[in-house]
Design an enzyme around this catalytic site. Structure first.
Site, PDB file in Angstrom:
ATOM      1  CD  GLN A  66      17.798   1.872  42.803  1.00 30.88           C
ATOM      2  OE1 GLN A  66      16.983   0.990  43.033  1.00 30.88           O
ATOM      3  NE2 GLN A  66      17.509   3.146  42.951  1.00 30.88           N
ATOM      4  CG  ASN A  67      19.715   4.913  36.823  1.00 30.56           C
ATOM      5  OD1 ASN A  67      18.776   4.308  37.333  1.00 30.56           O
ATOM      6  ND2 ASN A  67      19.781   6.228  36.795  1.00 30.56           N
ATOM      7  CG  HIS A  78      20.394  -2.847  39.838  1.00 32.21           C
ATOM      8  ND1 HIS A  78      19.228  -2.142  40.017  1.00 32.21           N
ATOM      9  CD2 HIS A  78      20.581  -3.534  40.999  1.00 32.21           C
ATOM     10  CE1 HIS A  78      18.734  -2.400  41.219  1.00 32.21           C
ATOM     11  NE2 HIS A  78      19.544  -3.226  41.839  1.00 32.21           N
ATOM     12  CB  THR A 102      15.118   5.502  43.324  1.00 29.70           C
ATOM     13  OG1 THR A 102      14.771   4.137  43.597  1.00 29.70           O
ATOM     14  CG2 THR A 102      15.588   6.180  44.594  1.00 29.70           C
ATOM     15  CB  SER A 103       9.733   3.799  42.879  1.00 27.84           C
ATOM     16  OG  SER A 103      10.329   2.566  42.513  1.00 27.84           O
TER      17      SER A 103
HETATM   18  N1  APR Z   1      13.145  13.498  38.022  1.00 31.82           N
HETATM   19  C1  APR Z   1      13.282  12.776  39.167  1.00 31.82           C
HETATM   20  N2  APR Z   1      12.574  11.669  39.429  1.00 31.82           N
HETATM   21  C2  APR Z   1      11.678  11.268  38.499  1.00 31.82           C
HETATM   22  C3  APR Z   1      11.496  11.940  37.284  1.00 31.82           C
HETATM   23  C4  APR Z   1      12.271  13.125  37.055  1.00 31.82           C
HETATM   24  N3  APR Z   1      12.167  13.835  35.945  1.00 31.82           N
HETATM   25  N4  APR Z   1      10.543  11.283  36.566  1.00 31.82           N
HETATM   26  C5  APR Z   1      10.165  10.224  37.309  1.00 31.82           C
HETATM   27  N5  APR Z   1      10.846  10.222  38.476  1.00 31.82           N
HETATM   28  C6  APR Z   1      10.771   9.272  39.588  1.00 31.82           C
HETATM   29  C7  APR Z   1       9.423   8.607  39.818  1.00 31.82           C
HETATM   30  O1  APR Z   1       8.591   9.434  40.648  1.00 31.82           O
HETATM   31  C8  APR Z   1       9.827   7.317  40.538  1.00 31.82           C
HETATM   32  O2  APR Z   1       9.855   7.494  41.946  1.00 31.82           O
HETATM   33  O3  APR Z   1      11.658   8.216  39.299  1.00 31.82           O
HETATM   34  C9  APR Z   1      11.268   7.068  40.039  1.00 31.82           C
HETATM   35  C10 APR Z   1      11.419   5.885  39.119  1.00 31.82           C
HETATM   36  O4  APR Z   1      11.106   4.722  39.802  1.00 31.82           O
HETATM   37  P1  APR Z   1      11.304   3.286  39.113  1.00 31.82           P
HETATM   38  O5  APR Z   1      10.751   3.334  37.730  1.00 31.82           O
HETATM   39  O6  APR Z   1      10.756   2.283  40.049  1.00 31.82           O
HETATM   40  O7  APR Z   1      12.897   3.152  38.974  1.00 31.82           O
HETATM   41  P2  APR Z   1      13.976   2.711  40.060  1.00 31.82           P
HETATM   42  O8  APR Z   1      13.566   3.086  41.430  1.00 31.82           O
HETATM   43  O9  APR Z   1      15.289   3.184  39.562  1.00 31.82           O
HETATM   44  O10 APR Z   1      13.914   1.129  39.904  1.00 31.82           O
HETATM   45  C11 APR Z   1      14.788   0.351  40.656  1.00 31.82           C
HETATM   46  O11 APR Z   1      14.067  -1.612  39.528  1.00 31.82           O
HETATM   47  O12 APR Z   1      13.473  -2.845  37.693  1.00 31.82           O
HETATM   48  C12 APR Z   1      14.479  -2.537  38.553  1.00 31.82           C
HETATM   49  O13 APR Z   1      16.731  -2.881  38.159  1.00 31.82           O
HETATM   50  C13 APR Z   1      15.703  -1.979  37.898  1.00 31.82           C
HETATM   51  O14 APR Z   1      17.308  -0.435  38.831  1.00 31.82           O
HETATM   52  C14 APR Z   1      15.943  -0.674  38.626  1.00 31.82           C
HETATM   53  C15 APR Z   1      15.199  -0.884  39.933  1.00 31.82           C
END
Ligand code: APR
Length: 229
Positions: free
Chosen positions: A85-86, A103, A170-171
């Site tokens: 998703q990055n 994305h 990812t959340s």
């Molecule tokens: N190692 C692994 N995971 C981690 C770390 C780490 N060091 N630090 C934080 N995290 C986890 C958090 O616990 C969380 O579950 O990374 C996740 C980040 O979640 P989000 O910020 O929601 O990112 P993501 O899931 O990639 O978002 C999805 O949302 O805004 C849109 O398009 C954007 O691609 C993105 C999508």
């Protein structure tokens, strides 16, 4: 054996790139609607361009971490497809050979008229006034909220063939991307590596949790998978 690796912002957090929904999340100071929607672009393209120009600079300065690098080793034994998703290019710079960017990719520009016109960017900035072959302003090659996710079907097709599914950092809150994990076959081994894994994964989903940071958790899981015959 086929391994599909689904990654989110957490895998790049230890490379210094901010996640979206953490306390110090990326949207801080900005309204998501203003910078990551087609409406925001219509309203104030300069602001959107500026937001992504700053992020692009951060991406270009960041380096792949131990998690990105460990996933490259997985290719020694498995057919690996990374579905990320990055919008950073850290998987590619680490050396992974098959990466699907659900994305988009911030290091590229696209036409604001025809999303199939995609261009490399020289340096960190897309300038206002820079245009595509159809003479429309170039914008970041990023999928915004409310836009279609053109590579979703390709990602689903890959996921359906998985023997192993790794979900990293990812959340699982943003759809349709988050729904991808449901397309892995029942028999596939599924592992979620995320410090918040225990809160994120649903009971009965058949997913094993490793509540750890990517830079330590991913190399451990990769080493284990490489050892098993
Ligand atoms: N190692 C692994 N995971 C981690 C770390 C780490 N060091 N630090 C934080 N995290 C986890 C958090 O616990 C969380 O579950 O990374 C996740 C980040 O979640 P989000 O910020 O929601 O990112 P993501 O899931 O990639 O978002 C999805 O949302 O805004 C849109 O398009 C954007 O691609 C993105 C999508």
């Amino acid at each position: 054996m086929k391994a599909v690796v689904f990654t989110g912002a957490g895998i790049s957090a230890e490379s210094g790139l901010k996640t979206f929904r953490g306390d110090d999340g990326l949207w801080e100071g900005y309204n998501v609607e203003d910078v990551a929607t087609p409406e925001g672009w219509q309203k104030n393209p300069e602001l959107v361009q500026h937001f992504y120009n700053i992020r692009r600079k951060a991406v270009l300065e960041a380096q792949p971490n131990a998690a990105h690098k460990a996933l490259v080793k997985l290719e020694n034994k498995f057919q690996v497809t990374i579905v990320t998703q990055n919008i950073d290019d850290l998987h590619e710079r680490a050396g992974s050979t098959k990466v699907i960017h659900l994305h988009g990719l911030i290091t590229k520009a696209q036409s604001s008229l025809d999303p199939s016109l995609i261009y490399d960017i020289e340096g960190a900035e897309i300038k206002m006034g820079a245009v595509c072959a159809k003479n429309s302003q170039l914008r970041p090659h990023v999928v915004w909220f409310g836009e279609p996710v053109p590579l979703m079907q390709k990602a689903i097709d890959e996921c359906r063939k998985a023997d192993i599914l790794l979900i990293i950092g990812t959340s699982l809150q943003v759809y349709p991307a988050a729904g991808l994990v449901n397309f892995a076959p029942y028999h596939a081994q599924k592992i979620l590596i995320d410090p918040a894994a225990d809160e994120l994964s649903q009971k009965g989903s058949g997913i094993q949790n490793l509540a750890e940071r990517a830079s330590t958790g991913v190399p451990k899981v990769v080493d284990q998978l490489l050892k098993v015959k």
